[in-house]
Design a protein around this motif. Structure first.
Motif, short mmCIF file in Angstrom:
data_model
loop_
_atom_site.label_atom_id
_atom_site.label_comp_id
_atom_site.label_asym_id
_atom_site.label_seq_id
_atom_site.Cartn_x
_atom_site.Cartn_y
_atom_site.Cartn_z
N ASN A 1 0.86 -1.19 0.00
CA ASN A 1 0.00 0.00 0.00
C ASN A 1 0.89 1.24 0.00
O ASN A 1 1.58 1.51 0.98
CB ASN A 1 -0.92 0.01 1.22
N ILE A 2 0.88 1.97 -1.10
CA ILE A 2 1.76 3.13 -1.28
C ILE A 2 0.93 4.38 -1.48
O ILE A 2 0.05 4.41 -2.35
CB ILE A 2 2.69 2.92 -2.49
N THR A 3 1.18 5.40 -0.69
CA THR A 3 0.49 6.67 -0.81
C THR A 3 1.44 7.71 -1.37
O THR A 3 2.53 7.93 -0.83
CB THR A 3 -0.03 7.14 0.56
N GLN A 4 1.03 8.34 -2.45
CA GLN A 4 1.87 9.36 -3.09
C GLN A 4 0.98 10.44 -3.65
O GLN A 4 0.11 10.17 -4.48
CB GLN A 4 2.70 8.72 -4.21
N SER B 1 -1.76 3.52 -4.22
CA SER B 1 -1.52 2.38 -5.09
C SER B 1 -1.53 1.12 -4.25
O SER B 1 -0.81 1.03 -3.24
CB SER B 1 -0.18 2.51 -5.83
N VAL B 2 -2.35 0.15 -4.63
CA VAL B 2 -2.40 -1.14 -3.94
C VAL B 2 -1.88 -2.21 -4.90
O VAL B 2 -2.43 -2.41 -5.98
CB VAL B 2 -3.84 -1.47 -3.49
N ILE B 3 -0.81 -2.87 -4.51
CA ILE B 3 -0.15 -3.84 -5.39
C ILE B 3 -0.10 -5.19 -4.69
O ILE B 3 0.48 -5.33 -3.61
CB ILE B 3 1.28 -3.38 -5.73
N GLY C 1 2.36 3.00 -11.65
CA GLY C 1 1.68 3.06 -12.94
C GLY C 1 1.80 4.39 -13.64
O GLY C 1 1.69 4.47 -14.87
N ASN C 2 2.07 5.48 -12.90
CA ASN C 2 2.17 6.80 -13.53
C ASN C 2 3.57 7.11 -14.03
O ASN C 2 3.84 8.23 -14.45
CB ASN C 2 1.72 7.89 -12.54
N GLY C 3 4.47 6.13 -13.99
CA GLY C 3 5.81 6.34 -14.51
C GLY C 3 6.84 6.72 -13.47
O GLY C 3 8.02 6.75 -13.78
N SER C 4 6.42 7.01 -12.24
CA SER C 4 7.36 7.38 -11.20
C SER C 4 7.86 6.14 -10.47
O SER C 4 7.29 5.05 -10.60
CB SER C 4 6.72 8.35 -10.20
#
Length: 414
Positions: A245-248, A253-255, A309-312
């Motif tokens: 679970n990544i918050t940016q 983003s949940v992977i 997914g956004n390229g970062s």
């Protein structure tokens, strides 16, 4: 942080004018190069931003990640316009420990950004404290981007190159080699990302936690089994379903980790152990274990780098964790969902977890120490059975008493 103004660095034989502005706000190199030939005509123009993330092993057998984004005054020795024997080249040196270069080649109607070379020196104890392996490491990346002649190449979007333990990030690129008539072309050849997406600036994460945002619910991940072998057989075992679970920028983003497409390796030592996972979108996900008080083990460190997914690229490391604590010679088990809070922006949810990083015998788990969530469940089961049996005994007793009373009433009637 020191902010530097314009710097001019002459190279013998060339009218070389270089403009370098270090932008501390985004912690990266913002470089602008106008390279001229002997007649003072522009032969190569470039403007770009870049930074580097380097992971290295320490003498304590743990891995650290450093970000090279502002390392002082840059020098540009070796940048050339090119001649009949060699093509144009941009060469940049960051102090005495880092160097970077890009080569260009030419064909009939196109020119190419051919390859990128990046070198760093782990003898630099300031940048790489406690580095286990000392020396110069060089990373070669073939790029082979073809561009029509008399066109400038533009790519505002973030591009990431990952090889071995180095992630290179580039964005806001404008470059033209083989400039004709000394004038940079107004025609631009866009990279594929710029044709289909908007610009994404890289995020340099710090250890300052931000408020946790509840992620969008996602199905449970598949449970995978991972192991590490040394010369004497299996030395580490792990079975778990993993959900990141990544918050940016307020986006979550949940992977779910797919064990079928995940590679794993690691290392085992008397006081430390390491499990390393990687896949197509996970550059690395490392779990570092340590021994404490000579009789227990625990999860001490998590080090991660994920392509979003956004390229970062999201990168983070925490070496001060305290999870999955159990006695040496046993395994740690938690079947219920458990959360490892690495930071305010990064959590790992585990499912059906069992791990033993030390003293694995014959490739099998030893007796497990269960987490409190599982222990509470196991405690409730006998309590519930006991209550049910007690209730059944009471019911039987009441039924017996009622039956006995009816029997006495019958005798009295007779």
């Amino acid at each position: 942080m020191v902010y530097r103004g314009l710097g001019f660095f002459p190279v013998p034989g060339l009218g070389l004018v270089l403009l370098c502005v270090v932008l501390g706000a985004i912690r990266s190199y913002a470089l602008e190069l106008n390279l001229t030939d002997s007649e003072k005509a522009t032969c190569l123009y470039a403007k770009w931003q870049m930074n580097f993330k380097i992971r290295y092993e320490t003498t304590s057998n743990y891995y650290k990640t450093v970000t090279i984004a502002d390392n002082g005054t840059a020098a540009y020795n070796g940048s050339i316009c090119g001649d009949d024997h060699s093509g144009p080249k941009i060469a940049v040196q960051f102090g005495s420990s880092f160097s970077w270069s890009v080569n260009f080649t030419k064909e009939m109607t196109t020119y190419s950004i051919d390859s990128i070379l990046f070198s760093y020196n782990t003898n630099d104890s300031t940048t790489f404290p406690e580095a286990k392996d000392k020396g110069i490491v060089t990373v070669y990346e073939p790029v082979a981007i073809k561009i029509p002649l008399n066109n400038a190449f533009r790519c505002k979007s973030l591009s990431a190159l990952k090889k071995n333990d180095v992630v290179q990030q580039y964005w806001d690129i404008l470059v033209q080699a083989f400039v004709q008539n000394g004038t940079v072309s107004t025609k631009e050849f866009l990279c594929d990302k710029d044709k289909t997406s908007t610009t994404v600036a890289p995020v340099i994460h710090t250890t300052v936690p931000s408020p946790t945002v509840t992620p969008t619910p996602k199905g449970k991940p598949e449970v995978g089994t991972y192991s590490v072998n040394n010369g004497n057989g299996t030395c580490l075992l792990a079975t778990m379903g993993l959900q990141l679970n990544i918050t940016q920028d307020k986006a979550v983003s949940v992977i779910n980790i797919n064990p079928n497409t995940t590679d794993f390796t690691g290392s085992c030592h008397p006081q430390t152990a390491l499990l390393k996972l990687n896949s197509s979108n996970i550059n690395y996900l490392d779990f570092g274990f340590a021994v404490k008080n000579e009789n227990r083990f625990y999860l001490k460190e998590v080090n991660v780098s994920v392509n979003l997914g956004n390229g970062s690229v999201f990168s983070f490391v925490n070496s001060n964790l305290s999870y999955w604590d159990a006695p040496l010679g046993s395994s740690y088990m938690c079947n219920k969902e458990q959360t490892v809070s690495v930071s305010g922006t990064f959590q790992i949810n585990t499912f059906n977890l069992r791990v033993q990083p030390f003293n694995v015998m014959e490739g099998k788990y030893s007796t497990a120490e269960e987490c409190s969530a599982d222990s509470d469940l196991n405690f409730l089961i006998p309590v519930a059975v006991g209550v049910a049996l007690g209730f059944l005994i009471i019911v039987v007793f009441i039924s017996y008493m009622i039956g006995r009373r009816k029997s006495r009433t019958g005798y009295q009637s007779v």
